[in-house]
Write a protein that holds these residues in place. Structure first.
Motif, mmCIF file in Angstrom:
data_model
loop_
_atom_site.group_PDB
_atom_site.id
_atom_site.type_symbol
_atom_site.label_atom_id
_atom_site.label_comp_id
_atom_site.label_asym_id
_atom_site.label_seq_id
_atom_site.Cartn_x
_atom_site.Cartn_y
_atom_site.Cartn_z
ATOM 1 N N UNK A 23 -65.641 -57.080 17.022
ATOM 2 C CA UNK A 23 -64.487 -57.971 16.962
ATOM 3 C C UNK A 23 -63.406 -57.351 16.073
ATOM 4 N N UNK A 24 -62.591 -56.467 16.655
ATOM 5 C CA UNK A 24 -61.519 -55.862 15.870
ATOM 6 C C UNK A 24 -60.513 -56.918 15.410
ATOM 7 N N UNK A 25 -59.846 -56.634 14.283
ATOM 8 C CA UNK A 25 -58.804 -57.529 13.792
ATOM 9 C C UNK A 25 -57.571 -57.418 14.678
ATOM 10 N N UNK A 26 -56.607 -58.326 14.456
ATOM 11 C CA UNK A 26 -55.368 -58.294 15.238
ATOM 12 C C UNK A 26 -54.626 -56.972 15.037
ATOM 13 N N UNK A 27 -54.651 -56.448 13.805
ATOM 14 C CA UNK A 27 -53.989 -55.180 13.540
ATOM 15 C C UNK A 27 -54.684 -54.047 14.288
ATOM 16 N N UNK A 28 -56.022 -54.067 14.296
ATOM 17 C CA UNK A 28 -56.768 -53.036 15.021
ATOM 18 C C UNK A 28 -56.508 -53.113 16.520
ATOM 19 N N UNK A 29 -56.443 -54.343 17.057
ATOM 20 C CA UNK A 29 -56.155 -54.501 18.487
ATOM 21 C C UNK A 29 -54.780 -53.937 18.818
ATOM 22 N N UNK A 30 -53.831 -54.120 17.927
ATOM 23 C CA UNK A 30 -52.496 -53.572 18.164
ATOM 24 C C UNK A 30 -52.553 -52.046 18.224
ATOM 25 N N UNK A 31 -53.306 -51.457 17.294
ATOM 26 C CA UNK A 31 -53.465 -50.008 17.308
ATOM 27 C C UNK A 31 -54.142 -49.504 18.563
ATOM 28 N N UNK A 32 -55.167 -50.225 19.015
ATOM 29 C CA UNK A 32 -55.882 -49.839 20.238
ATOM 30 C C UNK A 32 -54.943 -49.914 21.443
ATOM 31 N N UNK A 33 -54.148 -50.979 21.489
ATOM 32 C CA UNK A 33 -53.217 -51.130 22.609
ATOM 33 C C UNK A 33 -52.182 -50.021 22.643
ATOM 34 N N UNK A 34 -51.776 -49.536 21.480
ATOM 35 C CA UNK A 34 -50.786 -48.456 21.414
ATOM 36 C C UNK A 34 -51.401 -47.119 21.800
ATOM 37 N N UNK A 35 -52.676 -46.921 21.458
ATOM 38 C CA UNK A 35 -53.309 -45.613 21.648
ATOM 39 C C UNK A 35 -53.355 -45.185 23.113
ATOM 40 N N UNK A 36 -53.705 -46.101 24.001
ATOM 41 C CA UNK A 36 -53.905 -45.704 25.397
ATOM 42 C C UNK A 36 -52.653 -45.087 26.021
ATOM 43 N N UNK A 37 -51.502 -45.758 25.983
ATOM 44 C CA UNK A 37 -50.310 -45.092 26.523
ATOM 45 C C UNK A 37 -49.871 -43.890 25.701
ATOM 46 N N UNK A 38 -50.121 -43.924 24.376
ATOM 47 C CA UNK A 38 -49.732 -42.784 23.535
ATOM 48 C C UNK A 38 -50.508 -41.530 23.922
ATOM 49 N N UNK A 89 -41.265 -37.580 26.406
ATOM 50 C CA UNK A 89 -42.491 -38.380 26.550
ATOM 51 C C UNK A 89 -43.525 -37.983 25.505
ATOM 52 N N UNK A 90 -43.675 -36.683 25.253
ATOM 53 C CA UNK A 90 -44.644 -36.235 24.255
ATOM 54 C C UNK A 90 -44.232 -36.689 22.857
ATOM 55 N N UNK A 91 -42.939 -36.639 22.568
ATOM 56 C CA UNK A 91 -42.469 -37.118 21.280
ATOM 57 C C UNK A 91 -42.773 -38.588 21.086
ATOM 58 N N UNK A 92 -42.558 -39.380 22.134
ATOM 59 C CA UNK A 92 -42.873 -40.804 22.062
ATOM 60 C C UNK A 92 -44.373 -41.025 21.892
#
Length: 276
Positions: free
Chosen positions: A114-129, A258-261
């Protein structure tokens, strides 16, 4: 903080192994590179297993390690085959994103993470990054369909590798990693048949590169003992950033927009997951 540092160390080692292994796979039989890498990894894993405390190694721990090694064997063969075909720009992002998604979903649905809300935000960012940072400018020459197949199979192998290894007991030391290297050697050697062995120098580099990859798994395993599996997986899966940064700093390559983003997104995700 310790777990995040270990997971990022794993990503750094895997990133280096990715670069070197990809270059070697273009010079020699990709199957031989994968096999020799796992042999070298076995040597490294055995040293780590003998040095790290392991007060309670159970058969189940070794079984999870062996399953992880089967995933590694499949991942390395298909990853190197895709790179040898000249399709790194397709194989790497597919394998990286898929390798994150499977353990994260399984960790939440099956293991109760059960990741925290902050961790979920990081996970959501990682995939497209990860996808953005791994993309290179298309030149129309990559065999895209075959590369997608290689990347998808590699991603499943990477996901199994991470998810299974995380199930090993906290007191088993690095022995699950060693068991996995045995399975990986057997998984690669069994179906390949006759190999075209490279020259001694290339073989030595392949074995040394496999030792670096095994060190990455030892760091990852220790990271899972310090924090949630899903967070360790996401941080360890940032390895595609390393080839991009190497190209910019050593080869003076230019980043695409795209790579910079993607790099900016990856840095943000690391910060969020470290603070979570």
């Amino acid at each position: 903080m310790i777990g995040a540092t270990l997971a990022l160390g794993s990503a750094a080692c895997y990133g280096v192994a990715d670069v070197v292994g990809g270059l070697l796979a273009r010079r020699a039989d990709f199957r031989a590179v994968a096999l020799l890498g796992q042999v070298g990894g076995l040597g490294c894993a055995l040293v780590a297993a003998l040095l790290l405390p392991a007060p309670d190694v159970r058969p189940a721990d070794l079984a999870w390690g062996a399953l992880s090694g089967a995933g590694t064997g499949a991942a390395m063969v298909f990853l190197y085959r895709g790179i040898a075909r000249g399709a790194m720009s397709v194989v790497v992002p597919v394998s990286a994103v898929g390798g994150v998604a499977l353990p994260v979903v399984a960790g939440v649905v099956l293991l109760g993470d059960r990741p925290s809300a902050m961790a979920w935000t990081g996970i959501a960012i990682v995939l497209p990054a990860l996808w953005l940072v791994s993309r290179s400018r298309p030149d129309g020459r990559d065999p895209v369909r075959a590369a997608l197949q290689d990347g998808l199979v590699a991603s499943i192998g990477i996901g199994v590798q991470y998810l299974a290894l995380a199930q090993a007991g906290d007191e088993s030391g690095a022995w699950p990693v060693a068991a996995g290297r045995v399975t990986a050697v057997l998984a690669i050697a069994a179906p390949v048949g006759r190999l075209r062995l490279p020259d001694a120098r290339t073989a030595g580099w392949a074995a040394a590169n496999g030792a670096v990859a095994a060190a990455a798994l030892v760091l990852y395993l220790e990271a899972t003992r310090e924090q949630l599996t899903v967070v360790a997986v996401v941080l360890a899966s940032l390895y595609p950033v390393v080839p991009v940064l190497a190209g910019v700093t050593w080869l003076r390559e230019r980043l695409s927009a795209a790579q910079g983003a993607g790099l900016a997104g990856a840095a943000t995700a690391v910060l969020l997951l470290t603070l979570a």
